[in-house]
Scaffold this motif. Structure first.
Motif, mmCIF file in Angstrom:
data_model
loop_
_atom_site.group_PDB
_atom_site.id
_atom_site.type_symbol
_atom_site.label_atom_id
_atom_site.label_comp_id
_atom_site.label_asym_id
_atom_site.label_seq_id
_atom_site.Cartn_x
_atom_site.Cartn_y
_atom_site.Cartn_z
ATOM 1 N N ASP A 82 -1.660 7.074 -15.382
ATOM 2 C CA ASP A 82 -2.780 6.170 -15.642
ATOM 3 C C ASP A 82 -2.342 4.747 -15.310
ATOM 4 O OD1 ASP A 82 -4.859 4.610 -16.618
ATOM 5 O OD2 ASP A 82 -5.134 5.835 -18.424
ATOM 6 N N ASP A 84 -4.257 2.183 -14.789
ATOM 7 C CA ASP A 84 -5.032 1.185 -15.520
ATOM 8 C C ASP A 84 -4.400 0.873 -16.875
ATOM 9 O OD1 ASP A 84 -6.893 0.983 -13.461
ATOM 10 O OD2 ASP A 84 -8.124 2.602 -14.287
ATOM 11 N N ARG A 85 -3.910 1.912 -17.526
ATOM 12 C CA ARG A 85 -3.248 1.729 -18.826
ATOM 13 C C ARG A 85 -1.747 1.507 -18.681
ATOM 14 N NH1 ARG A 85 -6.211 6.312 -22.439
ATOM 15 N NH2 ARG A 85 -8.127 5.147 -22.777
ATOM 16 N N ASN A 86 -1.263 1.605 -17.447
ATOM 17 C CA ASN A 86 0.144 1.361 -17.161
ATOM 18 C C ASN A 86 1.056 2.342 -17.906
ATOM 19 O OD1 ASN A 86 1.926 -0.125 -15.605
ATOM 20 N ND2 ASN A 86 2.390 -1.532 -17.270
ATOM 21 N N GLN A 87 0.735 3.643 -17.773
ATOM 22 C CA GLN A 87 1.502 4.650 -18.502
ATOM 23 C C GLN A 87 1.442 6.007 -17.813
ATOM 24 O OE1 GLN A 87 -0.591 4.467 -22.253
ATOM 25 N NE2 GLN A 87 -1.926 6.184 -21.717
ATOM 26 N N THR A 89 1.725 10.179 -18.934
ATOM 27 C CA THR A 89 1.722 11.123 -20.044
ATOM 28 C C THR A 89 2.578 12.321 -19.668
ATOM 29 O OG1 THR A 89 -0.511 10.453 -20.679
ATOM 30 C CG2 THR A 89 0.276 12.572 -21.521
ATOM 31 N N GLN A 110 5.230 1.021 -11.649
ATOM 32 C CA GLN A 110 3.791 0.951 -11.385
ATOM 33 C C GLN A 110 3.526 0.689 -9.906
ATOM 34 O OE1 GLN A 110 1.307 -2.175 -13.072
ATOM 35 N NE2 GLN A 110 -0.295 -0.632 -13.389
#
Length: 187
Positions: A82, A84-87, A89, A110
């Motif tokens: 993700d 946009d959330r800079n992560q 999972t 990123q």
């Protein structure tokens, strides 16, 4: 007999834990050589080998920046990234301890993830020219390490490098680093 039984009977001795991680200089040498391999394939106009080299370079840098285990990184799907959330999972079915975790992305990670090509039919982040995932990259890492004089490294050392960087360079508390890396406990 099983190893567990032999260990219980004190017939097996644990080896000392590895403490190897890359210094900033060693990281620069390893990534520099991986980048040079990519550049050589581009110069030779060999897009298939260039693609493989690009993915290998990205995998090494991502391993250092995310601390993902080799299987977690090599089996990572785009749906779990993700930007946009800079992560990222790490799902429970891919995590060693079977617990899902969220891994924040450092700026370099990123940038790498946003720039990697996507396969038309498969959703993997790191993939071979045919779309299949890599099974391992430890031999690649050792080969380029030897070439630049960085010996005795293994893929898991990149994960340890991430932990050390988070502690030393980013001044993160040990508990946060432990969570980031998906350790069962701080110890």
């Amino acid at each position: 007999r099983s190893l567990r039984v032999q260990k219980r009977r004190k017939r097996l001795i644990d080896s000392p834990p590895r403490e190897r991680y890359l210094s900033h200089e060693e990281e620069a040498l390893v990534l520099g050589e991986a980048r040079a391999r990519y550049d050589r394939w581009i110069a030779r106009d060999n897009p298939l080998r260039a693609h493989t080299s690009m993915m290998q370079l990205a995998a090494v840098a991502l391993a250092i920046d995310t601390g993902l285990r080799d299987e977690e990184l090599l089996r990572l799907d785009l749906v779990h990234v993700d930007l946009d959330r800079n992560q990222v999972t790490v799902t429970a079915d891919r995590a060693k301890n079977r617990r899902q975790r969220i891994v924040p992305l450092l700026p370099r990670a990123q940038k790498i993830l946003s720039g990697l090509p996507r396969h038309a039919d498969r959703g993997g982040v790191i993939w071979h020219r045919d779309g299949a995932g890599f099974s391992e990259l430890n031999h690649f890492l050792q080969r380029i390490g030897r070439k630049v004089g960085v010996t005795g490294i293994r893929w898991h050392d990149l994960r340890r490098t991430c932990g050390c960087r988070l502690l030393q360079d980013h001044k993160m508390p040990i508990e946060q680093v432990s969570q980031w890396l998906g350790h069962a406990s701080v110890t």
